[in-house]
Design a protein around this motif. Structure first.
Motif, short mmCIF file in Angstrom:
data_model
loop_
_atom_site.label_atom_id
_atom_site.label_comp_id
_atom_site.label_asym_id
_atom_site.label_seq_id
_atom_site.Cartn_x
_atom_site.Cartn_y
_atom_site.Cartn_z
N ILE A 1 0.84 -1.21 0.00
CA ILE A 1 0.00 0.00 0.00
C ILE A 1 0.87 1.24 0.00
CG2 ILE A 1 -1.78 1.29 1.24
CD1 ILE A 1 -2.65 -1.40 2.45
N GLN A 2 0.49 2.20 -0.85
CA GLN A 2 1.21 3.47 -0.95
C GLN A 2 0.20 4.60 -0.87
OE1 GLN A 2 3.21 3.87 -4.70
NE2 GLN A 2 3.99 5.89 -4.23
N LEU A 3 0.46 5.57 0.01
CA LEU A 3 -0.41 6.73 0.16
C LEU A 3 0.23 7.95 -0.50
CD1 LEU A 3 -1.43 6.50 3.90
CD2 LEU A 3 -2.94 6.24 1.98
N SER A 4 -0.59 8.72 -1.21
CA SER A 4 -0.11 10.01 -1.70
C SER A 4 -0.14 10.96 -0.51
CB SER A 4 -1.01 10.52 -2.83
OG SER A 4 -2.28 10.88 -2.31
N ASP A 5 0.11 12.22 -0.74
CA ASP A 5 0.08 13.20 0.34
C ASP A 5 -1.30 13.22 0.98
OD1 ASP A 5 2.69 13.93 -0.23
OD2 ASP A 5 2.07 15.47 -1.65
N VAL A 6 -1.34 12.94 2.26
CA VAL A 6 -2.61 12.98 3.00
C VAL A 6 -2.88 14.44 3.35
CG1 VAL A 6 -3.83 12.23 5.07
CG2 VAL A 6 -2.24 10.67 3.93
N ILE A 7 -4.06 14.91 2.96
CA ILE A 7 -4.42 16.30 3.24
C ILE A 7 -5.69 16.35 4.09
CG2 ILE A 7 -3.35 17.18 1.13
CD1 ILE A 7 -6.25 17.48 0.03
N TYR A 8 -5.89 17.47 4.75
CA TYR A 8 -7.13 17.68 5.49
C TYR A 8 -7.95 18.71 4.75
CZ TYR A 8 -10.51 18.31 9.17
OH TYR A 8 -11.69 18.36 9.88
N GLN B 1 -14.35 18.65 6.19
CA GLN B 1 -13.89 18.03 7.43
C GLN B 1 -13.54 16.56 7.21
OE1 GLN B 1 -16.79 18.89 10.47
NE2 GLN B 1 -16.12 21.02 10.62
N THR B 2 -12.68 16.34 6.20
CA THR B 2 -12.25 14.99 5.87
C THR B 2 -10.75 14.95 5.62
OG1 THR B 2 -12.64 15.36 3.51
CG2 THR B 2 -14.44 14.36 4.75
N PHE B 3 -10.16 13.79 5.90
CA PHE B 3 -8.80 13.51 5.47
C PHE B 3 -8.92 12.83 4.12
CE2 PHE B 3 -7.87 13.99 9.97
CZ PHE B 3 -6.63 14.61 9.94
N GLU B 4 -8.07 13.24 3.15
CA GLU B 4 -8.15 12.70 1.80
C GLU B 4 -6.77 12.29 1.30
OE1 GLU B 4 -9.74 15.99 -0.39
OE2 GLU B 4 -11.73 15.78 0.49
#
Length: 104
Positions: free
Chosen positions: A6-13, A18-21
């Motif tokens: 699993i690889q995540l891109s930049d997690v943003i808020y 009001q979500t983490f994406e």
């Protein structure tokens, strides 16, 4: 079924929603599937908890076959029949090998 890498891109808020994406990529059996994931959470949630929630959402979508995703199969390039691979070093050496050659 093996567990995917699993690889995540930049997690943003996203404060408006009001979500983490994040864009989550699952690598398995020579293919990569990308899922756009979002979890509802307060901004006070830790990054580790948000990342774990996004990963779980992507795995759940992958197992259920639900939602949109992008898929790309990893393939190695094959040599074209009857044509040798281009070697730039050999080509440059062939230009230097002939002093009467006026290349360049």
């Amino acid at each position: 079924m093996q567990n995917p890498s699993i690889q995540l891109s930049d997690v943003i808020y996203n404060a408006a929603e009001q979500t983490f994406e994040a864009l989550v990529t699952l690598h398995r059996d020579g293919t990569a599937r990308k899922y756009a994931c979002a979890i509802n959470a307060p901004i006070t949630m830790s990054f580790e908890q948000a990342a774990e929630g996004l990963k779980k959402q992507a795995i759940r979508r992958d197992r259920q076959g639900a939602g949109l995703y992008s898929e790309r199969a990893h393939r190695t390039a094959r040599q074209r029949a009857g044509r040798p691979r281009f070697d730039p070093r050999r080509w440059l050496e062939s230009l230097v090998a002939y002093p009467g050659n006026r290349a360049a």
